[in-house]
Enzyme design. Structure first.
Site, short mmCIF file in Angstrom:
data_model
loop_
_atom_site.label_atom_id
_atom_site.label_comp_id
_atom_site.label_asym_id
_atom_site.label_seq_id
_atom_site.Cartn_x
_atom_site.Cartn_y
_atom_site.Cartn_z
N PHE A 94 -4.10 3.57 14.97
CA PHE A 94 -4.29 4.62 13.97
C PHE A 94 -5.42 4.16 13.05
O PHE A 94 -5.55 2.96 12.79
CB PHE A 94 -3.01 4.83 13.14
CG PHE A 94 -2.05 5.81 13.78
CD1 PHE A 94 -1.38 5.48 14.95
CD2 PHE A 94 -1.83 7.06 13.21
CE1 PHE A 94 -0.51 6.37 15.55
CE2 PHE A 94 -0.96 7.97 13.80
CZ PHE A 94 -0.30 7.63 14.97
N ASN A 106 0.84 -1.20 0.00
CA ASN A 106 0.00 0.00 0.00
C ASN A 106 0.88 1.25 0.00
O ASN A 106 2.09 1.16 -0.01
CB ASN A 106 -0.96 -0.03 1.20
CG ASN A 106 -0.20 -0.09 2.50
OD1 ASN A 106 0.54 0.82 2.85
ND2 ASN A 106 -0.37 -1.19 3.23
N LYS A 111 -11.45 -3.15 18.87
CA LYS A 111 -10.09 -3.65 19.16
C LYS A 111 -9.69 -3.43 20.62
O LYS A 111 -8.57 -3.72 21.00
CB LYS A 111 -9.08 -3.00 18.22
CG LYS A 111 -9.37 -3.25 16.74
CD LYS A 111 -8.17 -2.91 15.85
CE LYS A 111 -8.57 -2.98 14.38
NZ LYS A 111 -7.42 -3.12 13.48
N LYS A 151 8.05 -17.76 -10.58
CA LYS A 151 7.34 -16.60 -11.14
C LYS A 151 6.11 -17.06 -11.94
O LYS A 151 6.23 -17.93 -12.81
CB LYS A 151 8.30 -15.82 -12.04
CG LYS A 151 7.71 -14.54 -12.56
CD LYS A 151 8.70 -13.80 -13.45
CE LYS A 151 7.97 -12.70 -14.20
NZ LYS A 151 8.75 -12.18 -15.30
N PRO A 204 -3.04 -11.55 10.33
CA PRO A 204 -3.35 -11.39 11.75
C PRO A 204 -3.47 -9.91 12.10
O PRO A 204 -2.75 -9.08 11.54
CB PRO A 204 -2.11 -12.00 12.45
CG PRO A 204 -1.03 -11.96 11.42
CD PRO A 204 -1.71 -12.06 10.09
N ASP A 205 -4.38 -9.56 13.01
CA ASP A 205 -4.51 -8.17 13.45
C ASP A 205 -3.55 -7.96 14.62
O ASP A 205 -3.80 -8.42 15.75
CB ASP A 205 -5.95 -7.86 13.84
CG ASP A 205 -6.15 -6.36 14.04
OD1 ASP A 205 -5.29 -5.72 14.69
OD2 ASP A 205 -7.14 -5.82 13.53
N ILE A 206 -2.45 -7.29 14.36
CA ILE A 206 -1.39 -7.13 15.36
C ILE A 206 -1.89 -6.31 16.55
O ILE A 206 -1.73 -6.69 17.71
CB ILE A 206 -0.16 -6.45 14.72
CG1 ILE A 206 0.30 -7.28 13.52
CG2 ILE A 206 0.96 -6.28 15.74
CD1 ILE A 206 1.28 -6.57 12.60
N ASP A 218 -4.47 -6.16 5.13
CA ASP A 218 -5.59 -6.90 5.72
C ASP A 218 -5.63 -8.33 5.19
O ASP A 218 -6.04 -9.24 5.88
CB ASP A 218 -6.91 -6.20 5.39
CG ASP A 218 -7.01 -4.86 6.12
OD1 ASP A 218 -6.53 -4.79 7.27
OD2 ASP A 218 -7.53 -3.89 5.53
O1 C5P Z 1 -8.68 -2.34 11.04
P1 C5P Z 1 -7.77 -1.31 10.53
O2 C5P Z 1 -6.69 -1.85 9.65
O3 C5P Z 1 -8.41 -0.14 9.87
O4 C5P Z 1 -7.08 -0.72 11.87
C1 C5P Z 1 -6.02 0.17 11.84
C2 C5P Z 1 -5.17 0.01 13.04
O5 C5P Z 1 -4.92 -1.37 13.31
C3 C5P Z 1 -3.79 0.61 12.84
O6 C5P Z 1 -3.34 1.05 14.10
C4 C5P Z 1 -2.98 -0.56 12.33
O7 C5P Z 1 -1.59 -0.40 12.60
C5 C5P Z 1 -3.56 -1.72 13.11
N1 C5P Z 1 -3.55 -3.01 12.39
C6 C5P Z 1 -2.74 -4.04 12.83
N2 C5P Z 1 -2.76 -5.25 12.18
C7 C5P Z 1 -3.56 -5.44 11.12
C8 C5P Z 1 -4.38 -4.41 10.66
C9 C5P Z 1 -4.35 -3.20 11.30
O8 C5P Z 1 -1.99 -3.85 13.79
N3 C5P Z 1 -3.56 -6.61 10.50
#
Ligand code: C5P
Length: 413
Positions: free
Chosen positions: A322, A209, A340, A288, A304-306, A278
């Site tokens: 953020f 991105n 979250k 390739k 994974p959502d960190i 995401d």
């Molecule tokens: O859900 P969204 O991506 O909009 O949330 C944004 C926040 O979540 C940011 O602080 C981003 O660094 C964190 N995030 C994360 N891991 C992910 C997706 C988002 O830590 N996979």
């Protein structure tokens, strides 16, 4: 710890802030030796500067008496850091060229100490390709460029090119050489994520991105400046490592997840500024991919959502997220704050003219029962202001602990 600062002052209107800068540096334990260029004397008097620095002012390379007391080479060796504030476009160009026509540029050539410049000039001069090319060369040579800030300028215009406020400069310079001073986050551990992630499709392609990492790097730098021990988990970006910060380079969301959890331990504050993917390809193709058909399908699975995983830890640190959005910014951000289970969320609009890959940003910070707006400012200044608010909420939550004296950092005159 005493820090020896050679403070170069060049001829820009922001030189009127130099006496305040000297005071701020001395408050942080610096011994300041001022070196003025000839044109700086047009904007601020050496009498005032001598009074606040407590040392005779140096300006002339050919001053026999001064050179006998401490030669330019001795001055270059004495310095723990050489700071030029304000730095004009002309001084930047002189340093790039490697010439030494005056005392200040001679010291820059002769010193082994780190050099930091706080540029100050009209916004058109700052954005001129010549100045930007010089900035890039200076950064490539390891010279630290502090700011500039954004706002109203002495010429009556508004834009990027304002010198950072003296206290921000002083804090950054002291942090640069490892002297942490009396910071707001003294002794605290902070982990920051920054930048984009890259999700491999095959050995040569990936999904990513537009995040530049600038906001996260500015947050890490501001936290370090405020005395914190900072680990920055960074996706692939094109930015110099902030001084005094431990940087862990990663590529994918999975790598960032692992590196963050490895670092989190007894962290006090976690700031998730990264634009984490995401979704990632379900499988990385080993060779390739060749183009055969008119269309192809890529199967994606969730990363994974960190941030959510850190906030869900038993001993979770104070967590700050953020939310970069193109529409309904505060509504979406409030949703994420709750979903979250965050302590704070920094919401900002991203799109063609704002947010990603820019030097400035505006934001709204939201928490359970409140919010605060931050108008457009350079990411450096915004990061300092955000850090103050984060620290305030962090200490309010951990009520029993003593909050250190607030280091006043202001981005406004
Ligand atoms: O859900 P969204 O991506 O909009 O949330 C944004 C926040 O979540 C940011 O602080 C981003 O660094 C964190 N995030 C994360 N891991 C992910 C997706 C988002 O830590 N996979």
């Amino acid at each position: 710890m005493t820090v020896n600062v050679v403070l170069g002052i060049s001829g820009g209107i922001a030189a009127y802030k130099a006496p305040d800068l000297v005071r701020r540096l001395r408050e942080r334990g610096a011994d300041v030796q001022i070196v003025m260029t000839a044109s700086a004397e047009e904007f601020v008097t050496s009498t005032a500067l001598q009074a606040v620095s407590g040392r005779p002012i140096r300006s002339n390379l050919w001053d026999k008496e001064a050179e006998a007391a401490m030669s330019h080479i001795e001055l270059a060796r004495w310095a723990d850091v050489v700071l030029i504030a304000p730095s004009t476009a002309e001084v930047m160009a002189r340093i790039v060229s490697g010439g030494a026509p005056d005392l200040l540029t001679t010291i820059c050539l002769a010193t082994e100490a780190p050099i930091a410049l706080a540029p100050a000039m009209n916004h058109v001069m700052w954005s001129n390709p010549a100045t930007q090319a010089n900035r890039q060369v200076l950064e490539e040579r390891g010279i630290h460029i502090l700011g500039p800030g954004i706002g109203s300028q002495a010429c009556g215009e508004t834009g990027s090119g304002r010198m950072l406020e003296p206290d921000v400069i002083a804090a950054q310079v002291v942090a640069l050489i490892g002297g942490k001073g009396e910071g707001l986050l003294q002794g605290r551990k902070v982990v920051v994520t920054a930048g984009p992630t890259r999700e491999a499709i095959d050995p040569v392609r990936y999904i990513t991105n537009r995040s530049s990492g600038k906001m996260g790097y500015a947050m890490a730098s501001a936290a370090s400046t405020q005395g914190a021990e900072v680990t920055l988990v960074s996706g692939p970006v094109n930015l110099p490592e902030p001084p005094g910060v431990t940087v862990v380079q990663v590529e994918s969301a999975e790598d960032m997840y692992t590196a963050t959890h490895d670092a989190i331990g007894d962290t006090d504050i976690f700031i998730a500024a990264a634009a984490v993917a995401d979704y990632r390809p379900a499988a990385v193709v080993q060779q390739k991919i060749k183009k055969n058909d008119e269309a192809m399908r890529l199967e994606l699975v969730r990363c994974p959502d960190i941030l959510a995983s850190v906030a869900a830890l038993d001993a979770a640190p104070f967590t700050v997220g953020f939310a970069a959005e193109t529409e309904n910014v505060t509504d979406y951000a409030r949703g994420k704050l709750a979903k979250k289970k965050l302590d704070l969320i920094v919401a900002n609009r991203v799109g063609r003219d704002c947010g990603f890959d820019r030097d400035d940003n505006a934001a709204t910070v939201l928490w359970n029962n409140g919010e605060k707006q931050f108008p457009t400012a350079s990411k450096t200044e915004l990061a300092h202001d955000l850090l103050e608010l984060i620290a305030e909420h962090f200490y309010a939550m951990r009520g029993s602990e003593t909050q250190p004296k607030l280091t006043v950092i202001s981005s406004n005159d």
